[in-house]
Scaffold this active site. Structure first.
Site, PDB file in Angstrom:
ATOM      1  CG  PHE A 127     -63.370  51.065  15.872  1.00  0.00           C
ATOM      2  CD1 PHE A 127     -64.012  52.361  15.523  1.00  0.00           C
ATOM      3  CD2 PHE A 127     -63.454  49.645  15.821  1.00  0.00           C
ATOM      4  CE1 PHE A 127     -65.118  51.624  14.930  1.00  0.00           C
ATOM      5  CE2 PHE A 127     -64.668  49.798  15.093  1.00  0.00           C
ATOM      6  CZ  PHE A 127     -65.897  50.260  15.331  1.00  0.00           C
ATOM      7  CG  ASP A 195     -56.807  49.098  12.717  1.00  0.00           C
ATOM      8  OD1 ASP A 195     -57.169  48.243  11.650  1.00  0.00           O
ATOM      9  OD2 ASP A 195     -58.353  48.432  13.279  1.00  0.00           O
ATOM     10  CE1 TYR A 220     -65.789  48.285   7.180  1.00  0.00           C
ATOM     11  CE2 TYR A 220     -65.279  45.981   7.007  1.00  0.00           C
ATOM     12  CZ  TYR A 220     -65.313  47.153   8.191  1.00  0.00           C
ATOM     13  OH  TYR A 220     -65.639  47.535   9.262  1.00  0.00           O
ATOM     14  CE  LYS A 221     -63.761  52.004   8.421  1.00  0.00           C
ATOM     15  NZ  LYS A 221     -64.707  51.126   8.317  1.00  0.00           N
ATOM     16  NE  ARG A 375     -66.168  58.981  11.036  1.00  0.00           N
ATOM     17  CZ  ARG A 375     -66.294  57.935  10.392  1.00  0.00           C
ATOM     18  NH1 ARG A 375     -64.603  57.000  10.684  1.00  0.00           N
ATOM     19  NH2 ARG A 375     -66.990  56.918  10.002  1.00  0.00           N
TER      20      ARG A 375
END
Length: 416
Positions: A127, A195, A220-221, A375
């Site tokens: 990312f 990560d 938050y995922k 995605r």
């Protein structure tokens, strides 16, 4: 057949966990890998914090409501999902800030013992925020940042200081073997930072089992903590007290309420906190983490992983059958090599964004990643097998009718 998917849902041992979430009835939400769904419990919990703990108890709630303990209490809950121990994980700041902390400490640690180690190695598909942090630290310290095209081809040597990777690629959904990669880093004399943003709450993670050095991740995922939820940080107990982290804020002090004028780092992971805990955000995050921990009564993360594999396999097979010649599956076919998302690439890459927008207009919510990736995240807690079937049917309809060519789907929004 849709009836077959309905039968799978009827037999799904995790089906009841869907009731933990407030899901719009007219949507199929396949973007939990970007923002998890809203837990039913969150609204009432936040209202209680605002109306009673803040509104009535005011400053007393730091003690009476345990506000000061939230980073550690939620950290202990997350630890159960990532193979860490009690008192080893703390919730604080953002993923990027936590990465800055652990990467700085890792570079200080390895550099002090071997001045030849001047290279940070990462994957070009990491990312971007991770890469930007690594790039900034490398530039500030006069080090090298080397990006490989595939994490399987690390080519470590005596100059490698730190390896920075994610178990699941945010673009392709490819899943790495954390045990093998960590062992390779250590064999080369390097430290490793993981990560876990697309891993925590999504698949089996065993930080102690693979002997990792540092890990960070967001809330938050798959942890369903809400937009911009605080992140978490873990450091292996064998090295957690070796050095203070660079953001030496007051709550990382050994005695913050002694108000001393010089800094003494707290023992353990507590030293990785910097500022005052964001209580409202933490209250929401705890509700989200609890939705994942609910799987412990239904077979644990192993059961969650089994359903994840079943959902992604069904989606891949349906896309290959129904969209043959139009869509390429970018995510690895082997279940052991993918996380809980599937990425597609269409024949005409310039149409990818508009196809996603046309799907969203039909109630199938995925997302787009430049330049040409569609995605789809499959969160086993609330994604059904019929959702997979219906999503593929919607994709087929969008492609066959060329609905994505409509002008309304061409203009890119600020967030894609």
């Amino acid at each position: 057949m849709r009836a077959d998917c309905e039968a799978l849902d009827a037999a799904d041992p995790l089906a009841s966990l869907r009731t933990q979430f407030s899901l719009p009835p007219d949507q199929i939400y396949l973007d939990g890998n970007s923002l998890g769904a809203l837990p039913v419990a969150t609204g009432a919990r936040l209202q209680a914090v605002v109306a009673h703990e803040w509104g009535t108890e005011l400053i007393r709630s730091w003690n009476s409501a345990g506000w000061m303990d939230l980073p550690n209490r939620i950290g202990d809950k997350i630890a159960r999902l990532v193979g860490a121990g009690p008192g080893e994980v703390v919730v604080a700041d953002s993923t990027s800030v936590n990465l800055y902390k652990v990467l700085s400490v890792a570079l200080d640690t390895i550099g002090s013992s071997d001045e030849r180690r001047t290279t940070i190695i990462s994957d070009a598909s990491m990312f971007p925020s991770d890469l930007y942090m690594a790039e900034g630290l490398a530039a500030a310290r006069g080090l090298n940042l080397r990006l490989v095209d595939a994490a399987r081809d690390l080519k470590l040597d005596a100059t490698t200081a730190v390896v920075l990777l994610t178990p699941v690629s945010y673009r392709t959904g490819e899943l790495l073997d954390m045990h093998a990669v960590t062992a390779a880093a250590h064999e080369a004399g390097a430290l490793i930072v993981w990560d876990l943003a697309h891993s925590a709450g999504a698949h089996l993670v065993d930080l102690h089992g693979c002997n990792a050095d540092y890990a960070i991740g967001c809330g938050y995922k798959y942890l369903n903590g809400g937009p911009g939820a605080p992140a978490f940080v873990w450091v292996h107990p064998r090295i957690v007290n070796a050095r203070p982290q660079p953001l030496t804020g007051w709550l990382g002090h050994a005695a913050p309420f002694a108000f001393q004028t010089s800094y003494t780092p707290a023992d353990g992971i507590q030293r990785y906190i910097a500022g005052t805990p964001p209580v409202l955000s933490l209250a929401a995050l705890e509700c989200g983490v609890d939705t994942v921990l609910a799987v412990e009564s239904f077979g644990g993360m192993e059961a969650l992983r089994r359903k994840s594999v079943a959902l992604t396999t069904l989606f891949i097979e349906a896309v290959l059958y129904r969209c043959a010649g139009t869509m390429e599956v970018v995510t690895p076919m082997e279940p052991t090599r993918r996380g809980s998302q599937v990425s597609l690439r269409c024949r005409n890459g310039s149409d990818a964004y508009s196809i996603v927008q046309a799907l969203i207009a039909r109630g199938v919510v995925g997302d787009f990643r430049a330049p040409d990736i569609l995605r789809f995240g499959f969160t086993p807690l609330y994604t059904r097998f019929v959702d997979v079937f219906d999503a593929v049917e919607a994709l087929v309809n969008v492609l066959e009718t060329r609905a994505y060519e409509a002008l309304e789907f061409q203009t890119r929004a600020k967030v894609t």
